[in-house]
Design a protein around this motif. Structure first.
Motif, mmCIF file in Angstrom:
data_model
loop_
_atom_site.group_PDB
_atom_site.id
_atom_site.type_symbol
_atom_site.label_atom_id
_atom_site.label_comp_id
_atom_site.label_asym_id
_atom_site.label_seq_id
_atom_site.Cartn_x
_atom_site.Cartn_y
_atom_site.Cartn_z
ATOM 1 N N GLU A 380 0.811 -1.215 0.000
ATOM 2 C CA GLU A 380 0.000 0.000 0.000
ATOM 3 C C GLU A 380 0.847 1.268 0.000
ATOM 4 N N LYS A 381 1.836 1.311 0.865
ATOM 5 C CA LYS A 381 2.648 2.516 0.955
ATOM 6 C C LYS A 381 3.404 2.774 -0.345
ATOM 7 N N GLN A 383 2.648 1.688 -3.396
ATOM 8 C CA GLN A 383 1.746 1.993 -4.497
ATOM 9 C C GLN A 383 1.346 3.459 -4.530
ATOM 10 N N LYS A 384 1.213 4.069 -3.371
ATOM 11 C CA LYS A 384 0.706 5.438 -3.301
ATOM 12 C C LYS A 384 1.781 6.495 -3.469
ATOM 13 N N GLU A 385 3.038 6.091 -3.485
ATOM 14 C CA GLU A 385 4.116 7.066 -3.596
ATOM 15 C C GLU A 385 4.073 7.756 -4.958
ATOM 16 N N SER A 386 3.922 9.070 -4.954
ATOM 17 C CA SER A 386 3.833 9.829 -6.197
ATOM 18 C C SER A 386 5.232 10.077 -6.757
ATOM 19 N N THR A 460 1.805 7.322 -9.789
ATOM 20 C CA THR A 460 2.388 6.684 -8.620
ATOM 21 C C THR A 460 3.418 5.636 -9.034
ATOM 22 N N GLN A 463 1.697 2.606 -10.309
ATOM 23 C CA GLN A 463 1.326 2.684 -11.721
ATOM 24 C C GLN A 463 2.515 2.365 -12.623
#
Length: 618
Positions: A380-381, A383-386, A460, A463
């Motif tokens: 989760e962490k 995946q969300k990193e921009s 992210t 992605q």
């Protein structure tokens, strides 16, 4: 004396039937069989949020798919004794769940369903035979022990998939008793695509798909098994063509082409259905064969109901492929903004969804949710990193002019497949290769190496790894202009002249542009090739005699994926391995720019395109 002989004959026949394990004792017994199936989930374990479907004639945002809801769908068959649960291959590669866990997460989620069989897909070989062995071992942890099938894949004894015997890990078929009647399930894996586009050991051989299928059907028929299901991973068109060449096949459940089948006329945001579900064709004997496939990425499942008469022939097949959706809804308010519906509306929407055969609304399965949570907490962490932002949608296209629009659900990409420029995001990835390789004159990438479009907005890290999920490193090759032309012609020919529609080998480039006419024969398709000087930014004609440094990824550099003209260069050892992960090249490119957009028109590799049908794209 005659009576005694007759009695003797009857006793002999009875003995022979008994000695066959009872296989022949069900002759004359009709059968009603239900097949529940998925394919090509590609490590898409979570539901896709905010996907648009039409419910009751109104566009509605829902959570689409996900393995926790698939587990609920399959669990609804508990207590029934006439159901086959099948997976038609390509569990592997596609999201961070594969990048981080190498099939362990996929296997554990599949074990919440307990499939009766899984076909080996081409992507199961992406990280080689040893990785496929590890995946199968994980799949066989616990009570399910799902048989992994392929009748045309033959690993060499002494290699990871056949340490002692050829069928240690992959079996050609499985037999499932349905109400006491044996049903044969035969696996088939696409041959050429697996060899060209994945990484099986050179010693692992691949038999012709049709020959292997008929040979194995004949083996099962000799054992008295009259009901045959082919579980294939070769594509919808190949399934239909194969059916016409085979005897004694009843059903084909397939994968690979990510085909949506059935009546989805109400769902205007989906790709166009490729045919009815089930699709009915005639086999070599003129008897019906029922063909099914269930789209992709855990978004849908198929349910096929097949009736057999007392002679073992198919008398009917019905069913549907259904989108799996959740029970939380958003609709547009008066200002056109997507908002959660009021508390009184979900029940009404659910009632409307229940009348639509193309939708299956389900709660998440508790057991599967717990298993997924153990993995999602780790991803989760990350995946969300921009890593940056896309100022406009970066559309995904394999071949310019293709009928299927892989980006159709992304705003700004509604007609991306009809633009001459083709894929924005693949073009941008090629540019990231060129930026990473400081010595390269140009970069080449294949369409199939990029897996998702990128909507406008934040990009992210998750992605990026879903976009480029394979473990490839960048290679720098010295290639003459003449060889570059040969590589491009090879790449297009590898799918166009083979009659394949997927176009995964279709080339994109940075620092190189061309005119492409796919209506011409091989050798005459590419013209007006130009290269861009990295220092001055000026374009000049490609010089056939000049040697250029080409940056590409290792898979293509080895001559795979249709890029055969690279192979002699790679095999000679005349290249530089940067040991730089190609996904990292894209991540660094986005981070360096902060905000990325579609390339300038002059920088697209495709400057003009004529389709195979002679249509000029703009």
């Amino acid at each position: 004396m005659a009576i005694s002989a007759s009695v003797s004959l009857v006793m002999t026949l009875a003995f022979l039937l008994a000695s066959c394990g009872g296989m022949g004792t069900h002759r004359g017994t009709p059968l009603e069989l239900t097949i529940a199936h998925i394919n090509d989930h590609h490590s898409h374990l979570e539901a896709l949020p905010d996907q648009i479907v039409r419910i009751g004639g109104v566009d509605t945002q829902v959570e689409l798919g996900g393995f926790t809801r698939l587990a609920s769908a399959f669990r609804s068959y508990e207590g029934r004794d006439n159901v086959l649960r099948l997976h038609a291959g390509d569990a592997s590669t596609g999201t961070l769940y594969y990048t981080l866990f190498k099939g362990r997460a996929d296997a554990d989620m599949m074990n919440t369903i307990c499939f009766d069989a899984m076909a080996v897909g081409n992507h199961e070989f992406d990280d080689g035979d040893a990785q496929l062995k590890s995946f199968i071992e994980q799949l066989h942890t616990g009570p399910c022990k799902t048989p992994v099938l392929s009748a045309n894949v033959h690993p060499q004894r002494g290699t990871p998939l056949a340490p002692q015997n050829a069928e240690d890990y992959i079996q050609p078929y499985a037999i499932k008793n349905i109400r006491g009647i044996p049903v044969g399930i035969i696996g088939i894996t696409i041959k050429r695509k697996t060899q060209d586009s994945s990484s099986p050991l050179p010693s692992t051989s691949f038999e012709d798909e049709t020959s292997a299928a008929q040979r194995t059907i004949d083996q099962l028929k000799a054992r008295g098994i009259r009901h045959i299901v082919l579980l294939t991973h070769q594509g919808y068109q190949a399934d239909k063509a194969m059916a016409t060449k085979l005897s004694d096949v009843d059903v084909i459940i397939g994968g690979d082409s990510h085909t949506l089948l059935g009546n989805f006329s109400k769902q205007r945001h989906l790709p166009k259905s490729a045919g009815p579900y089930p699709t009915r064709v005639a086999n070599r004997d003129g008897k019906p064969v029922c063909v099914g496939q269930a789209w992709e990425f855990s978004k849908a499942m198929g349910e096929m109901n097949v009736s057999f008469n007392a002679e073992g022939d198919v008398t009917s097949c019905t069913g549907q492929a259904s989108l799996i959706i959740g029970d939380r809804f958003k609709r547009k308010d008066a200002a056109g903004k997507w908002v959660a519906v009021d508390p009184a509306t979900p029940q009404k929407i659910a009632a409307e969804a229940a009348t639509d055969a193309s939708l299956k609304m389900l709660a998440e399965d508790a057991i599967a949710s717990n298993v997924l949570r153990s993995y999602s907490s780790q991803t989760e962490k990350m995946q969300k990193e921009s890593i940056g932002e896309a100022s406009q949608a970066l559309c995904l296209v394999r071949t310019p002019g293709e009928s299927f629009n892989a980006s159709g659900e992304v705003a700004g990409c509604e007609e991306a497949n009809q633009r001459a420029h083709g894929s924005d995001v693949t073009q941008l990835v090629a540019q990231s290769f060129l930026r990473t390789s400081l010595r390269a004159d140009l970069a080449l990438h294949n369409a199939g190496g990029v897996r998702i479009p990128v909507p406008a907005g934040a990009i992210t890290l998750g992605q990026a790894f879903a976009l480029m999920p394979f473990n490839n490193v960048l290679i720098e090759l010295p290639v003459t202009g003449e060889q570059i032309i040969a590589v491009l012609e090879d790449a297009v020919s590898s799918y166009l002249d083979a009659g394949r529609s997927s176009g995964g080998g279709h080339p994109y480039a940075a620092g190189l542009r061309w005119h492409l006419d796919m209506s011409q024969p091989k050798g005459r398709r590419f013209s007006r090739l130009e290269t861009k000087d990295r220092q001055s930014g000026t374009w000049a004609s490609l010089d056939p005699a000049r040697t250029y440094i080409v940056a590409t990824h290792e898979f293509l550099a080895r001559g795979q994926g249709g890029y055969a003209s690279f192979k002699p260069i790679y095999d000679s050892g005349n290249y530089v391995n940067t040991h730089f992960l190609y996904t990292q090249a894209f991540v660094d490119y986005v981070r360096a720019h902060g905000k990325v957009q579609r390339p300038a028109p002059a920088d697209y590799s495709h400057q003009a395109v004529t389709t195979q049908a002679g249509v000029v794209l703009h």
